[in-house]
Design an enzyme around this catalytic site. Structure first.
Site, PDB file in Angstrom:
ATOM      1  N   ILE A 178       0.876  -1.201  -0.095  1.00 47.83           N
ATOM      2  CA  ILE A 178       0.032   0.057  -0.119  1.00 47.83           C
ATOM      3  C   ILE A 178       0.919   1.302  -0.079  1.00 47.83           C
ATOM      4  CG2 ILE A 178      -1.973  -1.149   1.244  1.00 47.83           C
ATOM      5  CD1 ILE A 178      -1.031   0.280   3.828  1.00 47.83           C
ATOM      6  N   CYS A 179       0.222   2.474  -0.234  1.00 50.16           N
ATOM      7  CA  CYS A 179       0.962   3.750  -0.177  1.00 50.16           C
ATOM      8  C   CYS A 179       1.428   4.114   1.150  1.00 50.16           C
ATOM      9  CB  CYS A 179      -0.027   4.717  -0.813  1.00 50.16           C
ATOM     10  SG  CYS A 179       0.867   6.439  -0.614  1.00 50.16           S
ATOM     11  N   ALA A 180       2.837   4.417   1.096  1.00 49.04           N
ATOM     12  CA  ALA A 180       3.410   4.630   2.409  1.00 49.04           C
ATOM     13  C   ALA A 180       3.151   5.981   2.988  1.00 49.04           C
ATOM     14  CB  ALA A 180       4.989   4.896   2.258  1.00 49.04           C
ATOM     15  N   TYR A 202      -1.599   5.346   3.030  1.00 43.47           N
ATOM     16  CA  TYR A 202      -2.183   3.941   3.439  1.00 43.47           C
ATOM     17  C   TYR A 202      -3.037   3.510   2.994  1.00 43.47           C
ATOM     18  CZ  TYR A 202       1.220   5.054   7.278  1.00 43.47           C
ATOM     19  OH  TYR A 202       2.198   5.271   8.025  1.00 43.47           O
ATOM     20  N   GLN A 203      -3.271   3.455   1.331  1.00 50.44           N
ATOM     21  CA  GLN A 203      -4.168   3.175   0.554  1.00 50.44           C
ATOM     22  C   GLN A 203      -3.734   2.328  -0.803  1.00 50.44           C
ATOM     23  OE1 GLN A 203      -7.063   6.109  -0.333  1.00 50.44           O
ATOM     24  NE2 GLN A 203      -7.845   6.431   1.800  1.00 50.44           N
TER      25      GLN A 203
END
EC number: 2.3.2.27
Length: 561
Positions: A536-538, A541-542
Site C-alpha cells: 500500500i502507499c506509504a 495507506y491506501q
C-alpha cells in the site's frame, strides 16, 4: 463558600458602577457654558452666578471623589455605602415624623388617641414605620444602641403623652436638629479616616511599584476592579435607562423600522463620552465572546470547553470598534450622524465576528468530513452553520448596498463579507469531496490534487476581490476626492491583501510544482512489481493504481500518486 465569593464579586462590580456614572455625568456637564448661559440671560443677579468659581472647584472635586470611589477597596466601599444607607433611613424616619405631625395638625384633634379611630390608625402606622427604621439602622451599623437612631420618635411619644400640637411641632424640629448633630459628630470623629486611608494606600502603591513596577500595579488594579465587566455593566445600565425613557413617553407601539432606528439611536446616545464608549467596547467584546462560544458549543457540545478552555476572548471586535470610533471622532458627532456612522462600524464588527466564527468552524468541519463520523446530528450542525456563514455575509453586503451610497470604505466592508462567503464555499466543497470519498467503494485518485486546486481557486478569487477593491480605491482617489487617510488605507490594503497574498500564493505554487516534479522523477511501478510487493502507499495507506517506487539501499517504498 463559592456563593459568598460570587456575592463579593457582584458587589465589587455593582458598588463601583455609580462612580463611573458620576464621572460620565460630570463629563457631560460643561460648567463654563452653563454659567455663560446664565450670564447672557436676564438672570445676572442669580445667586448661582456669584458662586461660579466655587462650582468649578466642586466640579473638579467631584472628579476626584469619583476616582477615589472607583478605586476604593471593596470592604471600605461596602462600609461607605452602609453609612449612606443609614443616612437615607434617618431621612426617611424624619419624613415619616413630619408627615405624621402635619396630619395631626390638619385633624386638630388633641384628645386621647384611643377615642379617635383615625388618630389611632395614624399613630400605629407611624410607630410601625419608625420602629422599622430604627431596627434597620441598628442592623446596618451593627450596634445594639438603638436609641441613637430613635430621635425621630420623640413626636410620637409626645403625642402619646397628650402634649399640645404646637409643642409637638417644636419637638419634631428638635429631633431633626439632634439627629443632624449626631451626624456631624460622627463625621467629625472620623474626619481623619480618609487621610489615613489615603496615606496607607500611598505606601502600598509605592511598595508595589518599587518591587514589581508600574505594569504590575496596572495589571493588579485591572484585575481587582474587573474593568471589562465593570464598564460593560455601566453601559448596559445606561442603555436600559435610555430604552426605558423612550418607552415610558410613548403610548403607541413602534414599527419594525422604528425599533431598528430606536436601537441605533439608543446605542448612539450611550457612547457620547469616553466612559460610555469604553463601556460599548467591552460590551461588544463580551457579545463577540458569547457568540463565538455558542458557535463552538453548537459544533462540538461540551467537548469544546474541555478541548479548548481558553476560547476566543472577543477582544479583536472590541478593539476594532474602539479604533474606528477614535479615528472617525464618533463621540464628537451629533446623535443622528453618530447613529449613522455607528451602523457602519457595527457592520464591520459583525463581519469580523463572522470571520472568527469561520476560523472556528473550518477545521472542525473538515475534520468531521475526514473522520468518517456517521453521526447525522454532528454533520447537520456543521453544514447548517456553514450555510449560515455562506448566506448571512452575502445578505449583509446586499443590505449595505441598499441603505448606503457606495464608496471605498463600504467596498472594503462588502469585500470582507464576500471573502467570508468564498471561504465557506471552499470549505463546503472540500467537505463534500470527503463525504463523496466516504460513500465510494474505492478512494478517489489524486484527492490531494483536487483539494489543492479547490483551495487555489478560492484563494485566487480572494486575490481578485482584493485587487478590485484596490483598483476602485485608486480610481476614486484619482478622479474623486483625495485624502491622506484614504491613501494610507489603499497602501496598507495593497500591501497586505494584494502584494503579500500574491507573494504567498506564488511561493505556494512553486513549492507545489517542485514537489510534483520530484515525485514524477521517480520511476513508475510495473504491474509485476505491484503484484510482487502487494503493498500500500506509504503516505495515504491506501492501495493505488499508480505507484512511484523509491529505491534506497536494501529497501523499497511505494509512493502512491
Amino acid at each position: 463558600m463559592a456563593a459568598k465569593e460570587k456575592l463579593e464579586a457582584v458587589l465589587n462590580v455593582a458598588l463601583r458602577v455609580p462612580s463611573i456614572m458620576l464621572l460620565d455625568v460630570l463629563y457631560r456637564w460643561d460648567v463654563s457654558s452653563f454659567f455663560q448661559q446664565i450670564q447672557r440671560s436676564s438672570l445676572n443677579n442669580n445667586p448661582l452666578f456669584q458662586y461660579k468659581y466655587l462650582a468649578l472647584n466642586m466640579h473638579y472635586v467631584g472628579y476626584i471623589l469619583s476616582v477615589v470611589l472607583l478605586t476604593l477597596p471593596r470592604q471600605y466601599l461596602v462600609q461607605l455605602y452602609l453609612y449612606f444607607l443609614t443616612a437615607l433611613l434617618l431621612y426617611a424616619g424624619h419624613q415619616i415624623s413630619r408627615d405624621y405631625v402635619r396630619s395631626e395638625l390638619e385633624s386638630a384633634y388633641e384628645g386621647p388617641m384611643y377615642l379617635e379611630p383615625l388618630s389611632m390608625n395614624r399613630f400605629t402606622t407611624a410607630l410601625i414605620g419608625q420602629l422599622v427604621v430604627c431596627t434597620l439602622c441598628s442592623c446596618v451599623m451593627k450596634t445594639k444602641q438603638i436609641w441613637l437612631f430613635s430621635a425621630h420618635m420623640l413626636p410620637l411619644l409626645a403625642r402619646l403623652c397628650l402634649v399640645p400640637l404646637e409643642t409637638i411641632v417644636i419637638i419634631n424640629k428638635f429631633a431633626m436638629i439632634f439627629t443632624g448633630l449626631e451626624v456631624l459628630y460622627f463625621l467629625g470623629s472620623n474626619l481623619l479616616v480618609p487621610y489615613n486611608l489615603a496615606k496607607s494606600a500611598y505606601r502600598e502603591l509605592v511598595q508595589v511599584v518599587e518591587v514589581y513596577g508600574l505594569l504590575a500595579l496596572g495589571m493588579s488594579l485591572w484585575n481587582q476592579l474587573v474593568v471589562p465587566v465593570l464598564f460593560m455593566v455601566f453601559w448596559l445600565v445606561l442603555f436600559a435607562l435610555q430604552i426605558y425613557s423612550y418607552f415610558s413617553t410613548r403610548d403607541q407601539p413602534a414599527s419594525r423600522e422604528r425599533l431598528l432606528f430606536l436601537f441605533l439611536t439608543s446605542i448612539a446616545e450611550c457612547c457620547s463620552t469616553p466612559y460610555s464608549l469604553l463601556g460599548l467596547v467591552f460590551t461588544v467584546s463580551f457579545v463577540a465572546l458569547g457568540v463565538l462560544t455558542l458557535c463552538k458549543f453548537y459544533l462540538q457540545g461540551y467537548r469544546a470547553f474541555m478541548n479548548d478552555p481558553a476560547m476566543n476572548r472577543g477582544m479583536t471586535e472590541g478593539v476594532t470598534l474602539l479604533i474606528l470610533a477614535v479615528q472617525t471622532g464618533l463621540i464628537e458627532l451629533q446623535v443622528v450622524h453618530r447613529a449613522f456612522l455607528l451602523s457602519i462600524i457595527l457592520f464591520i464588527v459583525v463581519a469580523s465576528i463572522l470571520q472568527s466564527m469561520l476560523e472556528i468552524a473550518d477545521p472542525i468541519v473538515l475534520a468531521l468530513g475526514a473522520s468518517r463520523d456517521k453521526s447525522l446530528w454532528k454533520h447537520f450542525r456543521a453544514v447548517s452553520l456553514c450555510l449560515f456563514l455562506l448566506i448571512f455575509p452575502a445578505y449583509m453586503a446586499y443590505m449595505i448596498c441598499q441603505f448606503f451610497h457606495m464608496d471605498f470604505w463600504l467596498l472594503i466592508i462588502i469585500s470582507s463579507s464576500i471573502l467570508t462567503s468564498l471561504q465557506v464555499l471552499g470549505t463546503l466543497f472540500i467537505y463534500v469531496l470527503f463525504m463523496v470519498e466516504e460513500f465510494r467503494k474505492e478512494p478517489v485518485e489524486n484527492m490531494d490534487d483536487v483539494i489543492y486546486y479547490v483551495n487555489g481557486t478560492y484563494r485566487l478569487l480572494e486575490f481578485l476581490v482584493a485587487l478590485c477593491v484596490v483598483a476602485y480605491g485608486v480610481s476614486e482617489t484619482i478622479f474623486g476626492e483625495w485624502t491622506v487617510m484614504g491613501s494610507m488605507i489603499i497602501f496598507i490594503h495593497s500591501y497586505y491583501n494584494v502584494w503579500l497574498r500574491a507573494q504567498l500564493g506564488w511561493k505556494s505554487f512553486l513549492l507545489r510544482r517542485d514537489a510534483v516534479n520530484k515525485i514524477k522523477s521517480l520511476p513508475l511501478a510495473t504491474k509485476e512489481q505491484l503484484e510482487k510487493h502487494n503493498d500500500i502507499c506509504a503516505i495515504c495507506y491506501q492501495v493505488s493504481r499508480t505507484v512511484r517506487l523509491h529505491l534506497g539501499g536494501s529497501y523499497s517504498v511505494s509512493l502512491g500518486t
